[in-house]
Design an enzyme around this catalytic site. Structure first.
Site, PDB file in Angstrom:
ATOM      1  N   HIS A 215       0.800  -1.208   0.000  1.00  0.00           N
ATOM      2  CA  HIS A 215       0.000   0.000   0.000  1.00  0.00           C
ATOM      3  C   HIS A 215       0.837   1.263   0.000  1.00  0.00           C
ATOM      4  CE1 HIS A 215      -3.659   1.983  -0.490  1.00  0.00           C
ATOM      5  NE2 HIS A 215      -3.249   2.884   0.349  1.00  0.00           N
ATOM      6  N   TYR A 219       1.845   5.619  -2.079  1.00  0.00           N
ATOM      7  CA  TYR A 219       2.117   6.981  -1.611  1.00  0.00           C
ATOM      8  C   TYR A 219       3.502   7.436  -2.024  1.00  0.00           C
ATOM      9  CZ  TYR A 219      -2.318   6.517   0.453  1.00  0.00           C
ATOM     10  OH  TYR A 219      -3.657   6.335   0.587  1.00  0.00           O
ATOM     11  N   HIS A 366      -9.501   0.753 -10.138  1.00  0.00           N
ATOM     12  CA  HIS A 366      -9.185   1.733  -9.092  1.00  0.00           C
ATOM     13  C   HIS A 366      -7.729   2.181  -9.147  1.00  0.00           C
ATOM     14  CE1 HIS A 366      -8.687   3.595  -5.173  1.00  0.00           C
ATOM     15  NE2 HIS A 366      -7.735   2.726  -4.909  1.00  0.00           N
ATOM     16  N   PHE A 367      -6.807   1.222  -9.167  1.00  0.00           N
ATOM     17  CA  PHE A 367      -5.419   1.707  -9.086  1.00  0.00           C
ATOM     18  C   PHE A 367      -4.908   2.249 -10.413  1.00  0.00           C
ATOM     19  CE2 PHE A 367      -4.388  -2.973  -9.286  1.00  0.00           C
ATOM     20  CZ  PHE A 367      -3.628  -2.970 -10.440  1.00  0.00           C
ATOM     21  N   HIS A 368      -5.549   1.879 -11.511  1.00  0.00           N
ATOM     22  CA  HIS A 368      -5.165   2.551 -12.751  1.00  0.00           C
ATOM     23  C   HIS A 368      -5.646   3.995 -12.743  1.00  0.00           C
ATOM     24  CE1 HIS A 368      -4.038  -1.424 -14.310  1.00  0.00           C
ATOM     25  NE2 HIS A 368      -3.350  -0.768 -15.218  1.00  0.00           N
ATOM     26  N   ARG A 429     -10.133 -10.610 -11.533  1.00  0.00           N
ATOM     27  CA  ARG A 429      -8.907 -10.027 -12.085  1.00  0.00           C
ATOM     28  C   ARG A 429      -8.068 -11.066 -12.793  1.00  0.00           C
ATOM     29  NH1 ARG A 429      -5.550  -7.158  -7.370  1.00  0.00           N
ATOM     30  NH2 ARG A 429      -4.151  -6.614  -9.059  1.00  0.00           N
ATOM     31  N   ARG A 430      -7.162 -10.576 -13.624  1.00  0.00           N
ATOM     32  CA  ARG A 430      -6.002 -11.339 -14.085  1.00  0.00           C
ATOM     33  C   ARG A 430      -6.350 -12.633 -14.794  1.00  0.00           C
ATOM     34  NH1 ARG A 430      -2.466 -10.655  -8.536  1.00  0.00           N
ATOM     35  NH2 ARG A 430      -1.410  -8.771  -9.150  1.00  0.00           N
TER      36      ARG A 430
END
Lengths: 540, 187, 272
Positions: A215, A219, A366-368, A429-430
């Site tokens: 995680h 950041y 989300h993370f893209h 996913r994946r």
């Protein structure tokens, strides 16, 4: 003045070159598993590509950007030649060697384990060693940032550390510590098995170690973006930072609470106690605080610029902003994507809501949106802003730059919004392909097709970006002058010691890691019989 | 601008900033409280225990031997489902459960990390070899649900799809009378 | 250092507030997570606070032993890992060669069968090891094979497995023109839970215990797939192959068997 332009340019060019390759792979993946692609006769090719895409985008690309940008900040904000240039080149070459070492087994299909590793799947040992070298190379940068700040402090006792450098060093410390989790997983668990020294591995413990990194690494990716929000954008559009101390508080909050929250990635895992899951969930909520503070401060800083340009009224000032300025455009796009992505993040952080979307395409969407969207678009902005100072030549074609940013923004929205949607529908996913002919998942076909089209828009934007930078290397020479960062409305002469140094916050970061990770790691490490047989990938 | 003005504007700035920070903190506290509230009142919580098991020997003894995989009606009317994930299928490949009944799913992996996701529900758990996953579930509607593996488990991952069949309570009770462990495999 | 003394002191408001707020949040969330929520959760009753805390902290415990209902048929009792027979020795292969003479009548002197028995030359060691154990224990039965296996010792089984794994892979005795790959082999059938055959059977990856199939007898493979589908053969651990075979249509079984029988064995990847 930037004395070591070559060093910084080398970092940026390598970063953007590997980014271009990984972006192409990403677009291909979106296409090949969509209804407009044909099924792969060898699904392993998809996982191979996915491993390369994730490894480059997660480990190599953002690390190089943070490093290059960090060197630039150190030289310009401190107005001091970089100390340890040889070491910096050493770090750079370690990353080059590590990347090559990692990519060869991946390209040969010997390490299709994805960038998240997830043992007991085990790939070729050189893949993991390559990743370790990349991390070690970046740790040299961490040390250099700390040393350069120290040298500057000696020369300027008691003076306020420029905000850009303060944030940059905070980011480097965050990375140093957060990389430790994956490093422990690799060195203590995976590499001995991949090298054939051991045959069993504790998969649960490995996931806990990885969550330590997984995680907070986000950041670390975010730091250059936030530094650009605070110290580049207001300057570029003729405004000022609303509050220097609030900016510092945001950065130290990231340092403290970005780290001890990684277990929200393991909400659905059986090897972590429910109590620790709750603590991590609560701390994850806290990490929204620095972002909320930043949104306020940056909006206020922008408003200052608008009012200085004659903007009036409650919202009328928005029209007075220099919308043809690429920095402002990038910021606006970044904020929009951060807003949507952040809202999605709030869903992921709570155990109850996470259950419906955990490990679905929602997560990838989300993370893209957050990383590929909000963060990377500011990497573009940073490159555009720094380029004239690095090359001694102007980037003339602002229209092309704006087009590139628009394409990236549109592409990211078109890619990730349908992606989120199919995640809600439960698409896992994946997977290398899906049988959209089956009535049960046929309704997802349209969304997946849209995402794939979005992928190609992103690819075109990425290519345009590289073209703009390459053309900038050949433009007519023009001295850009010293590289400067935005000043605060009330630029402080001195800053309280806690906000001028990092020691207190680093101490809190480590303490919280011990409280939030110490027990789960120790207890799993000491429990007998939790190690399981390794499963080697790709019959070798 | 006089020195007083600067001082005054700095104070205004700080006040506005403090208000915003307070709002931000309130938002965050509300979210944490919501999570705690949902945890208590909606009974959606992570499994309460960490249990370990040896994945390469689960077929020899213990609760995940082949004859014990599937659904069983407990004395109190609840249902327990035991399942495993392995490269590249779930056993049972089709899980049968009654509607409107509290169900406990107990599952583990025989080899690598897998995941169980039942589409259209919030049933979603990882299967980590060496550990037992437990999840409470309750289906409000009868029908067929897809149950894909949601974590990359090597090159056959895209073919790892199971099914869940939710049937009428009385149907289920009738089938359970015969004893043994129920599944909808082959139906 | 002067600054460190100024920083880490309670007279520094940043220190006091920073540490105080962090500690307060930690304590409140810990009390909620370790005491309040464990008692609120529905499925385990805790005797006391200490139990609740241990459980919420994730103290690992062995899963309770449960007596499962009896099994009417014997199942495989073999434990396979990626480490099974991973270090062959020349002596073991030599002993295996001697033992293998009695197998030659069906499986061929070079490990290539002239009948519809499986070709064993170059098969993965773990596969032969597992099947011999299963024949010996009765988890798998065959009128011809079972009597041979029943008297083998553990060591003999290991030696035989290593010997056959060591033999070079040769073309099969039933030459047919190579057939194109049918969809069921290339893609499987995802929504029926069928992964591509090659993801276990060697051409993409090898799942320990799964044989490579190229050049095996078509009749043999068909018979085995039908036996798995009907449940007549059940020595696949935790139904790993029955799950697949049951979901295949009779046509797909025919296509897969015909395809694999027509393939030369050199496309198979070695196992680590």
């Amino acid at each position: 003045m930037l004395a070591n332009r070559k060093l910084i340019l080398a970092h940026f060019w390598l970063a953007f070159a590997v980014f271009g390759v990984a972006l192409t792979l990403g677009a291909w993946q979106m296409f090949i598993r969509s209804p407009i692609g044909t099924w792969l006769s060898n699904p392993e090719l998809y996982y191979r590509s996915l491993t390369a895409h994730g490894t480059v985008m997660g480990y190599v690309f953002p690390t190089l950007v943070a490093m290059g940008f960090g060197y630039a900040i150190s030289e310009s904000a401190l107005e001091q030649r970089l100390v340890g240039v040889r070491w910096a080149w050493g770090g750079f070459w370690l990353i080059v060697i590590g990347s090559i070492m990692a990519v060869i087994p991946v390209a040969l299909g010997r390490a299709s384990v994805l960038y998240t590793f997830y043992p007991p799947l085990i790939g070729n040992v050189f893949y993991y060693l390559g990743v370790v070298l990349v991390v070690v190379g970046s740790w040299i940068w961490v040390a250099l940032m700390s040393i350069n700040l120290r040298v500057w402090r000696k020369a300027n006792p008691g003076a306020a550390v420029p905000l850009a450098m303060y944030a940059n060093v905070a980011g480097s410390y965050l990375w140093a510590w957060t990389a430790v989790g994956a490093a422990l997983e690799l060195l203590l668990q995976i590499i001995p098995v991949a090298a054939g020294l051991k045959a069993t591995i504790d998969a649960g413990l490995a996931r806990v170690f990885f969550s330590w990194t997984l995680h907070a690494i986000v950041y670390f990716w975010l730091m250059p973006t936030y530094i650009a929000y605070y110290t580049i954008v207001p300057r570029a559009i003729g405004g000022r930072v609303y509050s220097d101390s609030m900016a510092r508080i945001s950065f130290i909050l990231f340092l403290v609470v970005a780290m001890p929250i990684g277990m929200h990635h393991t909400f659905a895992d059986p090897m972590v106690g429910a109590g620790f899951k709750f603590i991590h969930s609560a701390f994850t909520a806290l990490v929204a605080l620095p972002t909320l503070l930043t949104v306020f401060t940056i909006c206020a800083s922008i408003e200052i610029a608008a009012r200085l340009r004659g903007g009036r009224g409650l919202f009328g000032w928005i029209r007075a902003l220099p919308w043809d300025n690429p920095m402002l455009l990038a910021l606006a796009f970044s904020f929009i994507m951060l807003g949507f992505g952040g809202a999605g993040g709030l869903i992921n952080m709570s155990y109850q809501l996470d259950a419906s979307i955990h490990n679905t395409q929602w997560i990838t969407g989300h993370f893209h949106l957050i990383f590929g969207g909000a963060i990377v678009i500011m990497y573009f902005a940073i490159a555009y802003d720094l380029w004239p100072h690095l090359t001694g030549r102007d980037l003339i074609d602002l229209r092309l730059i704006r087009t590139q940013l628009w394409l990236w923004f549109i592409g990211m929205i078109v890619t990730t919004f349908p992606w989120h949607w199919v995640g809600i529908l439960g698409m896992p996913r994946r997977m290398a392909y899906f049988d959209f002919g089956d009535p049960a998942i046929a309704p997802q076909a349209l969304s997946v097709t849209l995402s794939a089209i979005g992928g190609f828009i992103l690819l075109s934007s990425g290519i345009l970006f590289l073209v703009i930078l390459a053309r900038g290397m050949r433009a007519p020479q023009a001295e850009a002058g010293p590289y400067r960062f935005a000043l605060a409305v009330h630029q402080p002469a001195t800053v309280p010691i806690a906000l001028n140094t990092h020691a207190l916050w680093v101490a809190l970061m480590i303490a919280l890691t011990l409280t939030n990770y110490g027990y789960p790691i120790l207890t799993l490490a000491m429990t007998e019989g939790t190690s399981v047989p390794a499963v080697y990938v790709g019959a070798q | 601008m006089s020195a007083e003005d600067i001082h005054g504007s700095a104070e205004v700035a700080a006040r506005v900033e403090r208000r915003w920070a307070t709002i931000a903190v309130i938002i965050i506290v509300m979210m944490a409280l919501l999570a705690a509230f949902a945890g208590i009142h909606r009974a959606t919580m992570p499994q309460p225990r960490v249990e370990t098991t040896d994945p390469s020997r689960i077929h020899l003894s213990g609760e995940f031997v082949e004859s014990n995989l599937g659904s069983v009606l407990e004395a109190n009317g609840n249902v327990t489902v035991r399942a495993i994930g392995q490269q590249y299928s779930f056993t049972p490949a089709c899980i049968v459960v009654p509607v409107d009944t509290p169900i406990t799913l107990r599952a583990t992996s025989a080899d690598v990390v897998h995941g169980i996701l039942i589409q259209g529900t919030n049933i979603n758990t990882m299967l980590v070899p060496g550990y037992v996953s437990e999840q409470l579930m309750r289906f409000a509607r009868t029908g067929d649900y897809l149950m894909p593996c949601q974590e990359f488990c090597s090159f056959g991952h895209e073919g790892m799809w199971g099914k869940v069949k939710v049937i009428d309570k009385t149907d289920f009770a009738a089938r359970a009378k015969a004893g043994g462990r129920l599944s909808c495999v082959g139906q | 250092m002067m600054s460190a003394r100024d920083l880490f002191t309670f007279s520094n408001p940043h220190f006091t507030r920073g540490v105080g707020i962090t500690a307060a949040i930690l304590i409140v969330t810990a009390i909620t997570g370790f005491i309040v929520l464990p008692f609120a959760q529905p499925w385990v009753q805790f005797a006391n606070v200490w139990d609740a805390i241990c459980s919420a902290a994730g103290v690992p415990q062995r899963a309770a032993t449960i007596t499962a209902p009896g099994q009417d048929k014997r199942l495989s009792e073999v434990v396979l890992t990626s480490n099974t027979l991973s270090r062959p020795s020349q002596e073991a292969i030599g002993r295996g060669a001697t033992l293998a003479q009695r197998c030659a009548i069906c499986h061929g002197p070079t490990g290539i069968s002239r009948a519809d028995s499986p070709n064993l030359a170059g098969q993965y060691a773990a596969v032969i090891y597992k099947e011999l154990h299963d024949f010996r224990s009765g988890a798998r039965t065959n009128a011809v094979m079972s009597p041979f296996a029943v008297n083998l010792t553990d060591q003999e089984i290991a030696d035989l497995s290593l010997y056959y794994a060591y033999l070079p892979r040769l073309p099969a005795y039933h030459p047919t023109p190579q057939l194109p790959k049918p969809n069921i082999v290339i893609y499987g059938a995802p929504m029926r839970g069928i992964a591509p055959c090659g993801s276990c059977h060697g051409s993409l990856d090898n799942k320990t215990g799964s044989p490579w199939l190229e050049g095996q007898s078509e009749a043999y493979m068909k018979a085995q797939l039908h036996a798995f589908a009907s449940g007549e053969r059940r020595n696949d651990i935790s139904q790993q192959m029955r799950n697949i075979a049951r979901a295949m249509t009779p046509q797909e079984i025919d296509q897969a068997a015909a395809y694999y029988a027509s393939q030369p064995p050199d496309v198979v990847k070695a196992v680590d």
